[in-house]
Enzyme design. Structure first.
Site, mmCIF file in Angstrom:
data_model
loop_
_atom_site.group_PDB
_atom_site.id
_atom_site.type_symbol
_atom_site.label_atom_id
_atom_site.label_comp_id
_atom_site.label_asym_id
_atom_site.label_seq_id
_atom_site.Cartn_x
_atom_site.Cartn_y
_atom_site.Cartn_z
ATOM 1 N N ASP A 59 0.862 -1.186 0.000
ATOM 2 C CA ASP A 59 0.000 0.000 0.000
ATOM 3 C C ASP A 59 0.896 1.233 0.000
ATOM 4 O O ASP A 59 1.385 1.673 1.046
ATOM 5 C CB ASP A 59 -0.905 -0.016 1.236
ATOM 6 C CG ASP A 59 -1.757 1.255 1.354
ATOM 7 O OD1 ASP A 59 -1.754 2.054 0.395
ATOM 8 O OD2 ASP A 59 -2.398 1.442 2.408
ATOM 9 N N GLU A 138 31.597 6.029 3.980
ATOM 10 C CA GLU A 138 32.144 5.859 5.329
ATOM 11 C C GLU A 138 31.153 6.471 6.311
ATOM 12 O O GLU A 138 31.057 7.680 6.420
ATOM 13 C CB GLU A 138 33.504 6.547 5.454
ATOM 14 C CG GLU A 138 34.524 6.103 4.415
ATOM 15 C CD GLU A 138 35.745 7.013 4.388
ATOM 16 O OE1 GLU A 138 35.962 7.773 5.368
ATOM 17 O OE2 GLU A 138 36.481 6.989 3.388
ATOM 18 N N GLU A 140 29.760 7.219 10.019
ATOM 19 C CA GLU A 140 30.042 7.312 11.446
ATOM 20 C C GLU A 140 28.733 7.285 12.228
ATOM 21 O O GLU A 140 27.678 7.662 11.704
ATOM 22 C CB GLU A 140 30.808 8.607 11.740
ATOM 23 C CG GLU A 140 32.169 8.659 11.055
ATOM 24 C CD GLU A 140 32.791 10.043 11.070
ATOM 25 O OE1 GLU A 140 34.027 10.126 11.005
ATOM 26 O OE2 GLU A 140 32.030 11.046 11.144
ATOM 27 N N GLU A 202 33.157 4.084 13.949
ATOM 28 C CA GLU A 202 33.066 3.848 12.504
ATOM 29 C C GLU A 202 33.517 2.429 12.188
ATOM 30 O O GLU A 202 34.486 1.923 12.773
ATOM 31 C CB GLU A 202 33.928 4.832 11.721
ATOM 32 C CG GLU A 202 33.820 4.653 10.204
ATOM 33 C CD GLU A 202 34.690 5.611 9.409
ATOM 34 O OE1 GLU A 202 35.185 5.209 8.347
ATOM 35 O OE2 GLU A 202 34.875 6.759 9.866
ATOM 36 N N HIS A 251 31.390 10.314 4.502
ATOM 37 C CA HIS A 251 32.234 10.646 3.358
ATOM 38 C C HIS A 251 31.924 9.672 2.228
ATOM 39 O O HIS A 251 31.781 8.464 2.458
ATOM 40 C CB HIS A 251 33.713 10.554 3.727
ATOM 41 C CG HIS A 251 34.122 11.513 4.801
ATOM 42 N ND1 HIS A 251 35.354 11.460 5.427
ATOM 43 C CD2 HIS A 251 33.456 12.556 5.367
ATOM 44 C CE1 HIS A 251 35.429 12.425 6.320
ATOM 45 N NE2 HIS A 251 34.287 13.105 6.313
ATOM 46 N N ARG A 322 42.279 18.267 4.229
ATOM 47 C CA ARG A 322 41.018 17.773 4.783
ATOM 48 C C ARG A 322 40.044 18.885 5.162
ATOM 49 O O ARG A 322 38.929 18.616 5.595
ATOM 50 C CB ARG A 322 41.286 16.872 5.997
ATOM 51 C CG ARG A 322 41.937 15.544 5.620
ATOM 52 C CD ARG A 322 42.232 14.681 6.829
ATOM 53 N NE ARG A 322 42.924 13.449 6.449
ATOM 54 C CZ ARG A 322 42.338 12.297 6.178
ATOM 55 N NH1 ARG A 322 41.024 12.224 6.246
ATOM 56 N NH2 ARG A 322 43.034 11.236 5.849
ATOM 57 N N GLU A 339 36.716 12.072 -3.131
ATOM 58 C CA GLU A 339 36.006 11.949 -1.857
ATOM 59 C C GLU A 339 35.246 13.244 -1.561
ATOM 60 O O GLU A 339 35.857 14.308 -1.442
ATOM 61 C CB GLU A 339 36.996 11.665 -0.727
ATOM 62 C CG GLU A 339 36.337 11.564 0.646
ATOM 63 C CD GLU A 339 37.352 11.477 1.780
ATOM 64 O OE1 GLU A 339 37.302 10.487 2.522
ATOM 65 O OE2 GLU A 339 38.188 12.403 1.907
#
Length: 450
Positions: A59, A138, A140, A202, A251, A322, A339
């Protein structure tokens, strides 16, 4: 109803053999709603043939983002590759198993409101160019203690820090049990560890094709929550559940392959990146503000995307930095990948992978040129320096992100009219509910003072 291929006949026979060997009595046919929340219908193992032929009805009017009540009939089509026995159900002489399913219309065509089908369309679009999409997410998560009723509290499950072992890392035994369960369900686990924040963890698993990776991400979240509950803990994929410490990200590592070769690798380039890789990066940067409401879908998502907590919020890329939104990990050759660091694990992985791949594919098709990489720490830059380098930032909140989604082209192009309209309406309603709610912060700061 679905037609079974010769290859699928062999798969069904293997599944029947496993059902008999493990004494599987119940089959859970799983699918997700527009937000990526897992749902299921449970049938007996005797109904396997009906399930495989797509005869189990749903449904759709009862599922968020699906069908209106006057067009509510849908069917579930199991993906045979996702069959897995659920290890925690196995006892002497009894077990249960699951399939992940796509949703179909009554005529057997793929239902446009199913987000798994949205990703299938993006995969097909890439295939028209001869590309296959490889994705490694990835995810977490936090572990919280629960109360006597099993509901989550705000007390973290441990006080450990980055890479710390037991006895400080009280979540280690939980991670190990999750590892065992995921491995039994076919995952290839690469690493498991305590993350930066207290109570944060992680478990990374091997990349897969885009659809397979989204299936793995959905399964991962389900298993993590299930096993955590067995330890009296609540696993949360909320992006920023605790003020003042790092939030949780997802990520997304992505690359395109063609004829078995990684299309992003070029040994002759200074960074060993191909023209396609640079164009993919440019496509992400050009479309990022237009799809961040998909990759970061909650009001809470934007409390993670602030400077100082390892969550990049500035539109830039780098081979190593980063603090940039887009990073190129060190691996080259077949491991060359892009990434994207802003998505969070509350997002629907089918939609997230679809919009990332679609934006990158736009860049490749148009031959877009990536700007120069930014190797300085963007978080430490002054506003003037960022302006000098032309570094823009992500929307600061969900309302602005949804406005960018509506104004841009990538969302409608990738999601299709049905999912796009339903998603925008749901997010506007979510923001309006948040906007009009009186929060604890307001009472603390205003009630007595005024």
């Amino acid at each position: 109803m679905a037609q079974i291929t010769l290859e699928q006949v062999g798969q069904v026979e293997q599944i029947q053999s496993t059902i008999k060997e493990k004494n599987v009595e119940l089959l859970h046919l799983q699918f997700v709603d527009i937000e990526g929340i897992l749902k299921n219908i449970t049938i007996t193992a005797d109904q396997l043939d009906d399930a495989v032929e797509g005869k189990i009805m749903l449904d759709g009017s009862s599922i968020k983002g699906f069908s209106p009540i006057n067009k509510s009939d849908c069917y579930l089509l199991p993906d045979l590759n996702t069959f897995a026995v659920m290890p925690w159900t196995e006892t002497d002489g009894y077990a249960e198993a699951r399939f992940l399913c796509s949703v179909t219309n009554t005529d057997g065509t793929l239902f446009e409101g199913d987000t798994r089908n949205v990703l299938k369309k993006t995969v097909a679009r890439a295939a028209e160019k001869g590309y296959t999409i490889s994705v490694g997410p990835e995810l977490e998560f936090f572990l919280f203690k629960t109360d006597e009723k099993g509901y989550p509290t705000t007390e973290l499950g441990d006080l450990g820090g980055y890479f710390e072992p037991s006895p400080k890392d009280l979540g280690e035994k939980v991670r190990v049990e999750i590892f065992k369960t995921l491995k039994a369900m076919g995952f290839t686990i690469e690493a498991l560890h305590h993350e930066v924040a207290e109570g944060q963890h992680e478990i990374s698993f091997k990349y897969a094709d885009a659809l397979g990776a989204a299936d793995l991400a959905i399964t991962y979240k389900w298993v993590v929550k299930t096993i955590a509950a067995q330890f009296g803990l609540h696993a949360s994929f909320m992006p920023k559940p605790v003020f003042g410490i790092n939030g949780s990200g997802m990520h997304v590592n992505m690359s395109f392959f063609k004829d078995g070769e990684n299309l992003f690798f070029d040994e002759s380039d200074e960074l060993q990146l191909s023209n396609e890789a640079y164009s993919f990066i440019a496509g992400l940067l050009e479309n990022m503000k237009g799809f961040v409401a998909i990759t970061n879908p909650l009001v809470n998502s934007y409390k993670r995307l602030v400077p100082g907590y390892e969550a990049p919020c500035y539109l830039a890329w780098s081979a190593s930095n980063r603090s940039a939104l887009i990073r190129i990990p060190a691996a080259r050759g077949m491991g060359t990948r892009v990434e994207l660091r802003c998505p969070d694990p509350s997002s629907n992985p089918y939609l997230t992978f679809a919009v990332i791949a679609s934006a990158g594919l736009d860049g490749v098709e148009k031959g877009l040129q990536a700007p120069a990489p930014i190797n300085e720490d963007i978080f430490d830059m002054t506003d003037a320096r960022r302006e000098e380098l032309g570094i823009d930032s992500l929307p600061a909140g969900l309302e602005a992100a949804v406005a960018e989604l509506e104004a841009g082209e990538i969302g409608l192009k990738t999601l299709g009219e049905h999912v796009f309209n339903e998603y925008v309406a749901a997010k506007k309603a979510e923001w309006d509910d948040y906007r009009t709610t009186v929060h604890a912060w307001e009472l603390k700061n205003y009630q007595y003072k005024f």
